[in-house]
Scaffold this motif. Structure first.
Motif, PDB file in Angstrom:
ATOM      1  N   LEU A  61     -31.562 -38.799   6.717  1.00 57.13           N
ATOM      2  CA  LEU A  61     -30.535 -37.848   6.322  1.00 57.13           C
ATOM      3  C   LEU A  61     -29.488 -38.598   5.516  1.00 57.13           C
ATOM      4  O   LEU A  61     -29.095 -39.704   5.876  1.00 57.13           O
ATOM      5  N   VAL A 113     -29.870 -30.193   5.921  1.00 55.90           N
ATOM      6  CA  VAL A 113     -29.574 -29.805   7.292  1.00 55.90           C
ATOM      7  C   VAL A 113     -28.070 -29.612   7.424  1.00 55.90           C
ATOM      8  O   VAL A 113     -27.296 -30.489   7.058  1.00 55.90           O
ATOM      9  N   ALA A 115     -25.463 -29.603  10.095  1.00 55.67           N
ATOM     10  CA  ALA A 115     -25.357 -30.036  11.496  1.00 55.67           C
ATOM     11  C   ALA A 115     -23.886 -30.127  11.907  1.00 55.67           C
ATOM     12  O   ALA A 115     -23.028 -30.445  11.087  1.00 55.67           O
ATOM     13  N   LEU A 126     -27.780 -27.544  15.068  1.00 56.62           N
ATOM     14  CA  LEU A 126     -28.381 -27.430  13.745  1.00 56.62           C
ATOM     15  C   LEU A 126     -28.123 -26.003  13.287  1.00 56.62           C
ATOM     16  O   LEU A 126     -28.844 -25.072  13.661  1.00 56.62           O
ATOM     17  N   VAL A 129     -31.481 -25.399   8.893  1.00 56.61           N
ATOM     18  CA  VAL A 129     -32.372 -26.405   8.330  1.00 56.61           C
ATOM     19  C   VAL A 129     -33.089 -25.720   7.183  1.00 56.61           C
ATOM     20  O   VAL A 129     -33.634 -24.620   7.352  1.00 56.61           O
ATOM     21  N   LEU A 148     -32.968 -36.594  13.146  1.00 61.23           N
ATOM     22  CA  LEU A 148     -32.013 -35.728  13.849  1.00 61.23           C
ATOM     23  C   LEU A 148     -31.686 -36.286  15.240  1.00 61.23           C
ATOM     24  O   LEU A 148     -30.529 -36.235  15.674  1.00 61.23           O
ATOM     25  N   LEU A 160     -29.975 -31.560  21.219  1.00 63.15           N
ATOM     26  CA  LEU A 160     -29.954 -30.822  19.955  1.00 63.15           C
ATOM     27  C   LEU A 160     -30.258 -29.363  20.231  1.00 63.15           C
ATOM     28  O   LEU A 160     -31.013 -29.044  21.148  1.00 63.15           O
ATOM     29  N   CYS A 162     -31.144 -25.805  17.836  1.00 60.95           N
ATOM     30  CA  CYS A 162     -31.291 -25.094  16.569  1.00 60.95           C
ATOM     31  C   CYS A 162     -30.642 -23.728  16.735  1.00 60.95           C
ATOM     32  O   CYS A 162     -31.163 -22.872  17.453  1.00 60.95           O
ATOM     33  N   LEU A 174     -39.499 -29.261  15.017  1.00 63.79           N
ATOM     34  CA  LEU A 174     -38.101 -29.213  15.448  1.00 63.79           C
ATOM     35  C   LEU A 174     -37.928 -28.403  16.723  1.00 63.79           C
ATOM     36  O   LEU A 174     -36.907 -28.529  17.407  1.00 63.79           O
TER      37      LEU A 174
END
Length: 178
Positions: A61, A113, A115, A126, A129, A148, A160, A162, A174
């Motif tokens: 990233l 992304v 974030a 997240l 994405v 990530l 994490l 999403c 993911l």
């Protein structure tokens, strides 16, 4: 042409040609560009290594302030990647998010992304994405998942989540992160 010196010199090309004459830089050719390009002699071995067997593809990233992105016109020319830092764009007009990290996979910018670290809850959210439209396979997915997880560790959060859109091409890799 502008990136090397960031507009420090009035005639950058003449300055770079003097560096070529002194052996401190070499001329380079970039496919699709008529502009003069130069490589500093000290990094030429790295360029040669990257072009040969010493190069290993990985996914990472990038910061919105990375040198690869600082000259938007150059980034578009070399990588076909149009990046806008939307931090100062009103929320309703943002395409991707407040703090968007481009995804570099090998030698291609394949996505981005959005974030946000929620340290109170210990979660890297997240918020979105996004794969570039031309990305059709899952090749970047495992590396993106690892990047990530590393970002979460760097941000000091343990998990994490999403909370926004995830492209189908990367969804399964993911999904296991949460």
């Amino acid at each position: 042409r502008r990136h090397f010196v960031r507009e420090r010199y009035g005639d950058a090309v003449a300055t770079l040609e003097r560096l070529v004459a002194r052996g401190r830089a070499v001329r380079a050719r970039v496919s699709g560009s008529d502009e003069p390009w130069f490589v500093h002699a000290d990094v030429l071995p790295l360029v040669e290594e990257a072009a040969g067997a010493g190069w290993a593809e990985r996914t990472t990233l990038l910061s919105p302030f990375d040198n690869l992105l600082c000259d938007r016109e150059r980034t578009s020319l070399l990588w076909g990647f149009d990046y806008v830092n939307e931090m100062y764009t009103p929320r309703a007009r943002r395409r991707f998010g407040y703090y968007v990290l481009p995804v570099l996979h090998g030698d291609r910018l394949v996505g981005r992304v959005a974030a946000r670290a929620d340290r109170r809850r210990g979660v890297l959210e997240l918020e979105g994405v996004y794969a570039e439209a031309w990305v059709e396979d899952e090749a970047a997915a495992p590396g993106l998942a690892l990047a990530l997880v590393e970002l979460a560790g760097f941000a000091g959060v343990g998990s994490l989540a999403c909370t926004g859109p995830v492209p189908g091409v990367w969804r399964s890799a993911l999904a296991d992160l949460g």
